[in-house]
Scaffold this active site. Structure first.
Site, PDB file in Angstrom:
ATOM      1  N   HIS A  24      40.760  45.816  32.962  1.00  0.00           N
ATOM      2  CA  HIS A  24      39.930  45.670  31.763  1.00  0.00           C
ATOM      3  C   HIS A  24      38.862  46.751  31.654  1.00  0.00           C
ATOM      4  CE1 HIS A  24      36.332  43.596  33.514  1.00  0.00           C
ATOM      5  NE2 HIS A  24      37.191  43.026  34.347  1.00  0.00           N
ATOM      6  N   ASP A  46      41.963  44.131  39.314  1.00  0.00           N
ATOM      7  CA  ASP A  46      40.566  43.784  39.059  1.00  0.00           C
ATOM      8  C   ASP A  46      39.832  43.703  40.395  1.00  0.00           C
ATOM      9  OD1 ASP A  46      38.227  42.962  37.739  1.00  0.00           O
ATOM     10  OD2 ASP A  46      39.285  41.544  36.463  1.00  0.00           O
ATOM     11  N   HIS A  61      28.924  41.771  39.334  1.00  0.00           N
ATOM     12  CA  HIS A  61      28.066  41.470  38.174  1.00  0.00           C
ATOM     13  C   HIS A  61      26.596  41.797  38.446  1.00  0.00           C
ATOM     14  CE1 HIS A  61      30.935  38.896  35.548  1.00  0.00           C
ATOM     15  NE2 HIS A  61      31.542  39.927  36.091  1.00  0.00           N
ATOM     16  N   GLU A  98      37.689  41.075  28.532  1.00  0.00           N
ATOM     17  CA  GLU A  98      37.994  40.222  29.682  1.00  0.00           C
ATOM     18  C   GLU A  98      36.785  39.399  30.070  1.00  0.00           C
ATOM     19  OE1 GLU A  98      38.491  39.081  33.977  1.00  0.00           O
ATOM     20  OE2 GLU A  98      36.891  40.180  33.004  1.00  0.00           O
ATOM     21  N   GLU A  99      35.628  40.028  30.081  1.00  0.00           N
ATOM     22  CA  GLU A  99      34.424  39.371  30.607  1.00  0.00           C
ATOM     23  C   GLU A  99      33.995  38.188  29.753  1.00  0.00           C
ATOM     24  OE1 GLU A  99      33.267  39.810  33.415  1.00  0.00           O
ATOM     25  OE2 GLU A  99      33.720  41.835  34.070  1.00  0.00           O
ATOM     26  N   ASP A 118      33.484  46.577  38.353  1.00  0.00           N
ATOM     27  CA  ASP A 118      34.200  45.516  37.632  1.00  0.00           C
ATOM     28  C   ASP A 118      34.247  45.914  36.165  1.00  0.00           C
ATOM     29  OD1 ASP A 118      35.174  43.208  36.526  1.00  0.00           O
ATOM     30  OD2 ASP A 118      33.493  41.955  37.117  1.00  0.00           O
TER      31      ASP A 118
END
Lengths: 359, 324
Positions: free
Chosen positions: B61, B215, B301, B192-193, B162
């Protein structure tokens, strides 16, 4: 068409999730003069097509407004001193705090609707602590005034129950009633379809009154798959500012329709809606929605290969209460914006991404 | 490793739903390497390398977590909502940048009870604007966190490992690809997130016979980490399950066999939080056998996501062996 008369009919019509037939019949009558085709899909979505003026194959704009309303279901019977009560379950996001003392219609599968009311003991005989609490579902009953035997004979488990809430015209072109979420959007689509009779538009318009939004966006899921449109505009109500609601938590009542912004919405459509609103000087607002929006727009966007989708919302106070309040000005602005947006779509126009221009 | 490419990828602007800049960058890199490139209605970039075998979909992604302005206050302060999973603790005092280059800092209101971490609703972005009218940022504008990408020995630290590391890996894979027994689709997915919707809709369109997401995954190798049998630098992780899916045994085992055939170190991954595009792809149409190849990543994140260069190199080698 008179906006207020239209809203009154739509608000007072009956259509719990999964039981939309009565309101669907009304909408079919309302839309018939403005469209070329009308059909129902297997889930009960009412799907109307108004053909555009462009050359075939024409792009298709899907308009989705859900016609279901939050409601209750009969889930059982209870008896007290020979008197009959109905047990209830919610369908859709019913707020238990607003149920006490409400008048309702019970809709038996056969026969006339039965009036009833939500029954709880008077405060005098409740304990101090009971008075402070909202009764849980298993202590909320409907009293239709019948002995238990007669009640069991007339009402079946699974029969729906709707609020009995009259359409109320307040001052300052504000109105209140039940089911404005989302009959207001059905009204907006109806007004736009009527206005389009006098206009030309290149794209085919497929207007859908969707079913079962309140329980999981199910109608929009199948309608989007079945129609496979080029792009879509979902319409719904959104939270308007009121006392005890922060400025940053809601949009302005009377501020015009809200255009949804965020990953659920295609930036091209968002920009086009803004551009049309600005060009025609239609009051509008921007509402940031950070994820799947919880509206039909979400179900539509992820259908098939993905469908560029926008969301147009009418500001509304007291959502999911039988006194949902809105401004007629916002309804009319939303209809105008939708009409002008449709009329402005060019035959060869398609939603593209920022980095695709000229490629 | 082509650190220059990774640097460009990891610093490009691409919050969930607003991936245009990343897409443009990737398009230029992959277009010469494949037969066709297309963009789906939801913004996923699909690179097609034609072959006669079954259809294989590989997906990484493009989007990163970010924020979106929900309200501009009288005095020019910006309230915001999360685009993806923002941890309040990681957000405090971070710099953010908008698409137009405007930067601001995430600040916290003074609170009565300081014992608990603040909620995002108690924070605001200060871009130094004197008033709402004079603010160059309006409601609905997205922003990303600011962070440099640096190499520290065998590790790389950056704000968007990410999943730009997945994008890097798939570009590198296409560069090195010589033989494939598949009709190969490489998707650089959007959103995606927030909702996995880019991969979900791309998989519908492609109708693959098998799909693999690439991922990041968490690790269990940091102080007082939740127990997890994945460490940085011990090879790519082959997913067994996460919160959204159980990897299809055939896809999982095909990756294990490829790694063993090549003598590549690998780890088996059971992730107790989160999921990937694979969860969405496996539900497309009548179902798609799907798995996930994960790059172990610390501090996911946060603006300091850390991966190991060797894990990335080995993951590319594993994918090349998988399709050979």
């Amino acid at each position: 068409m008179e906006t207020t008369a239209l809203l009154r009919q739509l608000s007072e019509a009956v259509g719990p999730p999964g039981y939309e037939a009565p309101v669907a019949e009304l909408i079919e009558r309302l839309w018939r003069p403005y469209v070329d085709e009308l059909r129902r899909d297997p889930l009960g979505n009412l799907i109307a097509r108004r053909r555009g003026s462009g050359a075939e194959p024409r792009p298709v704009l899907l308009l989705a407004a859900h016609m279901d309303e939050i409601a209750l279901l009969v889930s059982g019977y209870a008896e007290a001193y020979g008197h009959g009560y109905l047990r209830i379950e919610p369908i859709g996001g019913i707020d238990r705090r607003v149920l006490l003392g409400q008048r309702v219609w019970v809709h038996p599968r056969d026969g006339e609707p039965l009036p009833g009311l939500i029954a709880t003991p008077p405060p005098h005989i409740l304990s101090q602590s009971e008075r402070k609490k909202v009764p849980p579902w298993d202590h909320l009953f409907i009293d239709p005034g019948l002995p238990i035997e007669q009640l069991e004979a007339r009402v079946r488990i699974g029969d729906p129950i709707t609020f009995r809430a009259d359409y109320l015209e307040l001052k300052n072109r504000r109105v209140a009633g039940k089911a404005f979420d989302n009959r207001v959007s059905v009204a907006v689509v109806t007004l736009a379809l009527a206005a389009l009779l006098e206009r030309t538009h290149a794209w085919d318009i497929v207007a859908v009154a969707t079913v079962q939004e309140e329980v999981g966006l199910y109608g929009a899921t199948t309608a989007a798959y079945g129609v496979a449109p080029t792009a879509a505009v979902a319409l719904d109500g959104t939270f308007a500012r009121q006392h005890d609601v922060g400025e940053d938590e809601a949009v302005a009542l009377d501020g015009g329709p809200a255009i949804g912004v965020g990953p659920n919405f295609h930036p091209y459509l968002v920009d086009r809606l803004k551009e049309v609103a600005e060009h025609h000087e239609i009051a509008h607002q921007i509402e940031a929605i950070p994820r799947g929006s919880g509206t039909d727009a979400w179900a539509i966007q992820v259908s098939r290969e993905g469908i560029p989708t926008a969301l147009l919302s009418v500001p509304m106070r007291y959502m999911h209460q039988p006194v949902e309040l809105l401004s007629l000005r916002d309804v009319e602005r939303a209809a105008r914006l939708l009409t002008e947006f449709i009329a402005d779509l060019r035959a060869d126009e398609r939603p593209v991404w920022e980095d695709e221009h000229g490629s | 490793m082509d650190f220059e490419l990774l640097h460009r990828l990891t610093t490009a602007f691409g919050p969930s739903g607003y991936e245009a800049a990343v897409r443009e960058l990737i398009r230029k890199e992959v277009a010469p390497l494949v037969d066709e490139v297309e963009v789906t209605p939801l913004g996923t970039l699909i690179a097609h390398k034609k072959g006669s075998g079954p259809r294989l979909l590989l997906a990484a992604h493009m989007d990163e977590i970010g924020v979106i302005v929900s309200y501009v206050e009288d005095k020019g302060f910006l309230r915001f909502a999360p685009l993806g999973g923002i941890f309040p603790l990681y957000a405090i005092a971070q710099r953010v940048r908008f698409a137009n280059g405007v930067e601001g800092v995430v600040a916290v209101e003074r609170r009565k009870d300081e014992s608990k971490p603040p909620a995002l609703s108690e924070m605001y972005i200060d871009i130094g604007a004197p008033s709402r009218e004079a603010s160059p940022i309006r409601v609905g504008e997205p922003a990303v966190f600011v962070g440099e990408t640096v190499r520290v020995g065998e590790r790389i630290i950056g704000k968007t490992m990410d999943d730009r590391i997945g994008c890097y890996l798939l570009i590198d894979f296409l560069r090195r690809l010589r033989t494939s027994r598949f009709d190969l689709y490489v998707a650089f997915t959007s959103q995606e997130e927030t909702t996995l919707s880019g991969a979900r809709t791309a998989a519908f369109g492609i109708e693959p016979d098998m799909a693999v997401a690439v991922d990041v995954t968490l690790t269990g190798d940091t102080p007082k980490a939740l127990p997890m049998a994945v460490e940085l630098g011990k090879g790519p992780a082959i997913k067994v399950k996460d919160r959204g899916m159980v990897a299809h045994p055939r896809v999982r085992d095909a990756m294990v066999e490829a790694a063993e055939r090549e003598g590549l170190p690998y780890q088996m991954e059971i992730l107790t939080f989160g999921t990937t595009d694979a969860a969405a792809m496996q539900l497309a149409r009548a179902g798609v056998p799907s798995g996930c190849l994960s790059i172990p990543c610390r501090h996911v994140h946060s603006p300091g996501e850390m991966v190991d260069v060797n894990d990335v190199e080995r993951a590319v080698a594993l994918l090349l062996a998988l399709v050979a």
